[in-house]
Design a protein around this motif. Structure first.
Motif, PDB file in Angstrom:
ATOM      1  N   GLU A 152      -1.735 -14.872  -5.167  1.00  0.00           N
ATOM      2  CA  GLU A 152      -2.709 -15.496  -4.265  1.00  0.00           C
ATOM      3  C   GLU A 152      -2.207 -15.497  -2.830  1.00  0.00           C
ATOM      4  O   GLU A 152      -2.961 -15.258  -1.874  1.00  0.00           O
ATOM      5  CB  GLU A 152      -2.971 -16.931  -4.732  1.00  0.00           C
ATOM      6  CG  GLU A 152      -3.862 -17.746  -3.830  1.00  0.00           C
ATOM      7  CD  GLU A 152      -3.854 -19.206  -4.233  1.00  0.00           C
ATOM      8  OE1 GLU A 152      -3.610 -20.044  -3.350  1.00  0.00           O
ATOM      9  OE2 GLU A 152      -4.082 -19.496  -5.415  1.00  0.00           O
ATOM     10  N   THR A 153      -0.908 -15.761  -2.651  1.00  0.00           N
ATOM     11  CA  THR A 153      -0.339 -15.900  -1.319  1.00  0.00           C
ATOM     12  C   THR A 153      -0.272 -14.590  -0.540  1.00  0.00           C
ATOM     13  O   THR A 153      -0.005 -14.606   0.666  1.00  0.00           O
ATOM     14  CB  THR A 153       1.066 -16.523  -1.411  1.00  0.00           C
ATOM     15  OG1 THR A 153       1.799 -15.873  -2.468  1.00  0.00           O
ATOM     16  CG2 THR A 153       0.969 -18.007  -1.730  1.00  0.00           C
ATOM     17  N   THR A 154      -0.513 -13.465  -1.212  1.00  0.00           N
ATOM     18  CA  THR A 154      -0.582 -12.184  -0.497  1.00  0.00           C
ATOM     19  C   THR A 154      -1.717 -12.193   0.507  1.00  0.00           C
ATOM     20  O   THR A 154      -1.657 -11.509   1.539  1.00  0.00           O
ATOM     21  CB  THR A 154      -0.777 -11.032  -1.497  1.00  0.00           C
ATOM     22  OG1 THR A 154       0.340 -11.005  -2.393  1.00  0.00           O
ATOM     23  CG2 THR A 154      -0.885  -9.687  -0.808  1.00  0.00           C
ATOM     24  N   TRP A 155      -2.744 -12.980   0.247  1.00  0.00           N
ATOM     25  CA  TRP A 155      -3.955 -12.956   1.073  1.00  0.00           C
ATOM     26  C   TRP A 155      -4.001 -14.127   2.049  1.00  0.00           C
ATOM     27  O   TRP A 155      -5.063 -14.494   2.532  1.00  0.00           O
ATOM     28  CB  TRP A 155      -5.180 -12.913   0.158  1.00  0.00           C
ATOM     29  CG  TRP A 155      -4.935 -11.992  -0.994  1.00  0.00           C
ATOM     30  CD1 TRP A 155      -4.902 -12.319  -2.318  1.00  0.00           C
ATOM     31  CD2 TRP A 155      -4.634 -10.597  -0.920  1.00  0.00           C
ATOM     32  NE1 TRP A 155      -4.601 -11.222  -3.074  1.00  0.00           N
ATOM     33  CE2 TRP A 155      -4.429 -10.139  -2.252  1.00  0.00           C
ATOM     34  CE3 TRP A 155      -4.512  -9.684   0.124  1.00  0.00           C
ATOM     35  CZ2 TRP A 155      -4.109  -8.822  -2.547  1.00  0.00           C
ATOM     36  CZ3 TRP A 155      -4.189  -8.365  -0.173  1.00  0.00           C
ATOM     37  CH2 TRP A 155      -3.992  -7.951  -1.486  1.00  0.00           C
ATOM     38  N   GLY A 319      -7.707  -8.595   0.731  1.00  0.00           N
ATOM     39  CA  GLY A 319      -8.120  -9.052  -0.591  1.00  0.00           C
ATOM     40  C   GLY A 319      -7.737  -8.034  -1.641  1.00  0.00           C
ATOM     41  O   GLY A 319      -7.554  -6.849  -1.345  1.00  0.00           O
ATOM     42  N   SER A 320      -7.642  -8.481  -2.862  1.00  0.00           N
ATOM     43  CA  SER A 320      -7.067  -7.636  -3.903  1.00  0.00           C
ATOM     44  C   SER A 320      -7.912  -6.417  -4.253  1.00  0.00           C
ATOM     45  O   SER A 320      -7.376  -5.350  -4.546  1.00  0.00           O
ATOM     46  CB  SER A 320      -6.816  -8.453  -5.164  1.00  0.00           C
ATOM     47  OG  SER A 320      -8.019  -8.986  -5.664  1.00  0.00           O
ATOM     48  N   LEU A 321      -9.229  -6.555  -4.236  1.00  0.00           N
ATOM     49  CA  LEU A 321     -10.055  -5.405  -4.604  1.00  0.00           C
ATOM     50  C   LEU A 321     -10.060  -4.351  -3.502  1.00  0.00           C
ATOM     51  O   LEU A 321     -10.022  -3.145  -3.785  1.00  0.00           O
ATOM     52  CB  LEU A 321     -11.473  -5.860  -4.930  1.00  0.00           C
ATOM     53  CG  LEU A 321     -11.588  -6.702  -6.193  1.00  0.00           C
ATOM     54  CD1 LEU A 321     -13.033  -7.078  -6.468  1.00  0.00           C
ATOM     55  CD2 LEU A 321     -10.999  -5.984  -7.396  1.00  0.00           C
ATOM     56  N   PRO A 334       1.748   1.002  -0.550  1.00  0.00           N
ATOM     57  CA  PRO A 334       2.229  -0.380  -0.501  1.00  0.00           C
ATOM     58  C   PRO A 334       3.753  -0.478  -0.585  1.00  0.00           C
ATOM     59  O   PRO A 334       4.291  -1.338  -1.265  1.00  0.00           O
ATOM     60  CB  PRO A 334       1.558  -1.002  -1.719  1.00  0.00           C
ATOM     61  CG  PRO A 334       1.505   0.125  -2.690  1.00  0.00           C
ATOM     62  CD  PRO A 334       1.298   1.383  -1.890  1.00  0.00           C
ATOM     63  N   ASP A 335       4.456   0.400   0.074  1.00  0.00           N
ATOM     64  CA  ASP A 335       5.909   0.443   0.024  1.00  0.00           C
ATOM     65  C   ASP A 335       6.514  -0.870   0.508  1.00  0.00           C
ATOM     66  O   ASP A 335       6.377  -1.244   1.663  1.00  0.00           O
ATOM     67  CB  ASP A 335       6.405   1.606   0.891  1.00  0.00           C
ATOM     68  CG  ASP A 335       7.909   1.809   0.778  1.00  0.00           C
ATOM     69  OD1 ASP A 335       8.519   1.210  -0.114  1.00  0.00           O
ATOM     70  OD2 ASP A 335       8.456   2.573   1.591  1.00  0.00           O
ATOM     71  N   GLY A 336       7.152  -1.604  -0.397  1.00  0.00           N
ATOM     72  CA  GLY A 336       7.870  -2.810  -0.037  1.00  0.00           C
ATOM     73  C   GLY A 336       7.021  -4.027   0.231  1.00  0.00           C
ATOM     74  O   GLY A 336       7.539  -5.058   0.674  1.00  0.00           O
ATOM     75  N   ASP A 337       5.715  -3.973  -0.027  1.00  0.00           N
ATOM     76  CA  ASP A 337       4.895  -5.149   0.256  1.00  0.00           C
ATOM     77  C   ASP A 337       4.945  -6.126  -0.914  1.00  0.00           C
ATOM     78  O   ASP A 337       5.656  -5.933  -1.892  1.00  0.00           O
ATOM     79  CB  ASP A 337       3.472  -4.755   0.669  1.00  0.00           C
ATOM     80  CG  ASP A 337       2.655  -4.172  -0.478  1.00  0.00           C
ATOM     81  OD1 ASP A 337       3.087  -4.264  -1.644  1.00  0.00           O
ATOM     82  OD2 ASP A 337       1.574  -3.618  -0.191  1.00  0.00           O
ATOM     83  N   GLN A 338       4.180  -7.201  -0.803  1.00  0.00           N
ATOM     84  CA  GLN A 338       4.265  -8.259  -1.810  1.00  0.00           C
ATOM     85  C   GLN A 338       3.832  -7.814  -3.196  1.00  0.00           C
ATOM     86  O   GLN A 338       4.253  -8.377  -4.199  1.00  0.00           O
ATOM     87  CB  GLN A 338       3.404  -9.446  -1.381  1.00  0.00           C
ATOM     88  CG  GLN A 338       3.874 -10.123  -0.121  1.00  0.00           C
ATOM     89  CD  GLN A 338       2.738 -10.712   0.662  1.00  0.00           C
ATOM     90  OE1 GLN A 338       2.086 -10.025   1.440  1.00  0.00           O
ATOM     91  NE2 GLN A 338       2.480 -11.988   0.477  1.00  0.00           N
ATOM     92  N   ALA A 339       2.974  -6.817  -3.255  1.00  0.00           N
ATOM     93  CA  ALA A 339       2.420  -6.385  -4.535  1.00  0.00           C
ATOM     94  C   ALA A 339       3.181  -5.234  -5.164  1.00  0.00           C
ATOM     95  O   ALA A 339       2.951  -4.908  -6.312  1.00  0.00           O
ATOM     96  CB  ALA A 339       0.958  -5.977  -4.343  1.00  0.00           C
TER      97      ALA A 339
END
Length: 372
Positions: A152-155, A319-321, A334-339
Motif C-alpha cells: 500500500e505504501t508504494t502509492w 497505482g498498482s494497475l 522497476p529496477d530497485g523500486d519498492q515492488a
C-alpha cells in the motif's frame, strides 16, 4: 491492511525484461485472480470496473462458499470462476496472475504460474521465508516471468518525496529512520474470517505483526537505502493479547544496522489506531511523513518545522494497475523500486533474520545475497 482501496502492485524479476513481455498499450492486460482468502481482494474488486488497462478474465477459488460470497457481493459473472489454475489458463489465456492466497501459499502458486509462463503479482510480503524467496527467484529466472509485490505504501506521495529528498541530498547522510506500521489488530478491525484464520497462523503468515507490518518498513528502508543489505538485524516480539493471538506475536520492534545508519521498525497490532508513518533523520535535516500525502520538514538552521504537500504521484507509478500494465508492456523497468523482486529478496532476508532474532534472542548478521 485497512486501506483496502489501494490496489495490489507488484515486484519484478529484472533479469528478463524481454520484448516477449510487451503488449500493445491499447490492449487491456488479461489477468486472472488466484484465491480469495486474502481480505485485500475486496479493495481490488471495488476498483476493477474503474480502469481499462487490465481485464479480469477469471478467478480461481476452490472454496465454493467463499467464491459464492464474493460473486454475490460484487455481482460477478459466475462464468469467471474456475477450480484450478490449469482450467483458467486453458480457457482464458491470462497474461498475469494476481495472487490473493495466504502468504504461506505464495511459493507454490508462483511456481505453478511459472510453469505456464505467467507473471505474478502478490500482496506483501513476498513469502514466509528466505528459502521460499530463493525458490521463487529461481522459478522467475527459469521461466522468464515477472514476480511483483504490492505494498500500500508504494502509492504514498509522502514516501516518494522522502526518496527524492534523500537523492537530492537535502537531508544529508541518513542517520536514523523510525517507521511505524499497524493498527488495533486484525480481529479488532473485523477482517474477514478466512483472512483472520491464516493471519494468526505462523505456518501461513510467517509470524504475526512482525511479518504482517514489519514488511512495510523493511521495504521502504531498502528502497531509501538504494538496495543495501543491513549489516545486522535485531528483533524482539511479544504477545500482549494472548487471548486473541495465542500463536503469533502482536507487537514487535526490529533494529536494522547499516554503515553509519540505523532503522527502527515498529510493526504492531496494538496501535490505538491505524498508522503508516515514518521519521527520517539526516545530518542536514529531517522529514516526517504524515499519511499518504503530507510531509513535515526541518533543516539545519531553521527554528521550526514546516509542512508540505508533495506533488501527486504520476502514471504509471501512481497505482498498482497502472504500474502492472506498464511493466508488462515494457515501458517501465522497476529496477530497485519498492515492488521489485531484488528489493523484496532483501526484505525477506530482513524478516527471516528478525524472526530468528526473536527466537534466539541474538542479533543476526547479514551479507548480500549471491546473485545466483
Amino acid at each position: 491492511m485497512r486501506l483496502l482501496k489501494l490496489l495490489p502492485a507488484l515486484a519484478v524479476c529484472l533479469l528478463f525484461p524481454a520484448l516477449s513481455f510487451a503488449q500493445s498499450s491499447s490492449t487491456p492486460l488479461k489477468v486472472a485472480i488466484y484465491g480469495l482468502e486474502h481480505g485485500h481482494i475486496a479493495g481490488f474488486l471495488h476498483q476493477f470496473p474503474q480502469q481499462h488497462e487490465v481485464e479480469l478474465v477469471g478467478i480461481v477459488e476452490s472454496d465454493k462458499a467463499l467464491a459464492n460470497r464474493y460473486q454475490q457481493e460484487f455481482h460477478l459473472d459466475p462464468g469467471l470462476f474456475y477450480n484450478t489454475l490449469d482450467e483458467v489458463v486453458a480457457a482464458k489465456h491470462p497474461q498475469a496472475l494476481l495472487v490473493y492466497t495466504s502468504v504461506g501459499d505464495h511459493r507454490k502458486v508462483i511456481e505453478a504460474a511459472a510453469q505456464h509462463n505467467l507473471s505474478v503479482m502478490v500482496e506483501k510480503p513476498l513469502t514466509i521465508s528466505l528459502d521460499d524467496a530463493l525458490a521463487i527467484r529461481r522459478a522467475a529466472r527459469a521461466h522468464h516471468i515477472h514476480v511483483l509485490v504490492n505494498y500500500e505504501t508504494t502509492w504514498y506521495s509522502s514516501n516518494k518525496a522522502v526518496y527524492d529528498l534523500i537523492n537530492q541530498g537535502k537531508l544529508g547522510d541518513v542517520r536514523k529512520v523510525v517507521i511505524h506500521d499497524g493498527h488495533e489488530g486484525p480481529k479488532e478491525i473485523n477482517v474477514q474470517p478466512e483472512f483472520l484464520k491464516w493471519l494468526t497462523d505462523p505456518a501461513t503468515n510467517g509470524a504475526g505483526a512482525l511479518y504482517d507490518f514489519g514488511c512495510y518498513g523493511a521495504d521502504l528502508m531498502t528502497w531509501w537505502m538504494h538496495g543495501k543489505t543491513p549489516i545486522s538485524v535485531t528483533a524482539v516480539a511479544q504477545t500482549d493479547k494472548p487471548d486473541i493471538y495465542p500463536h503469533v506475536d502482536d507487537d514487535a520492534t526490529i533494529i536494522l544496522r547499516y554503515p553509519g545508519a540505523q532503522a527502527v521498525l515498529m510493526p504492531s497490532w496494538n496501535w490505538t489506531f491505524s498508522r503508516k508513518d515514518s521519521e527520517i533523520y539526516g545530518n542536514k535535516g529531517y522529514a516526517i511523513t504524515v499519511g499518504l500525502n503530507k510531509l513535515r520538514l526541518r533543516y539545519v538552521g531553521e527554528k521550526q518545522e514546516s509542512e508540505i504537500t508533495p506533488d501527486p504521484l504520476t502514471p504509471p507509478q501512481d497505482g498498482s494497475l497502472h504500474y502492472l500494465a506498464a511493466v508488462m508492456n515494457g515501458t517501465l523497468n522497476p529496477d530497485g523500486d519498492q515492488a521489485s523482486l531484488d528489493t523484496n529478496m532483501i526484505v525477506m532476508q530482513i524478516l527471516d533474520a528478525a524472526r530468528e532474532s526473536v527466537r534466539t534472542g541474538q542479533t543476526v548478521k547479514l551479507k548480500p545475497l549471491p546473485a545466483n
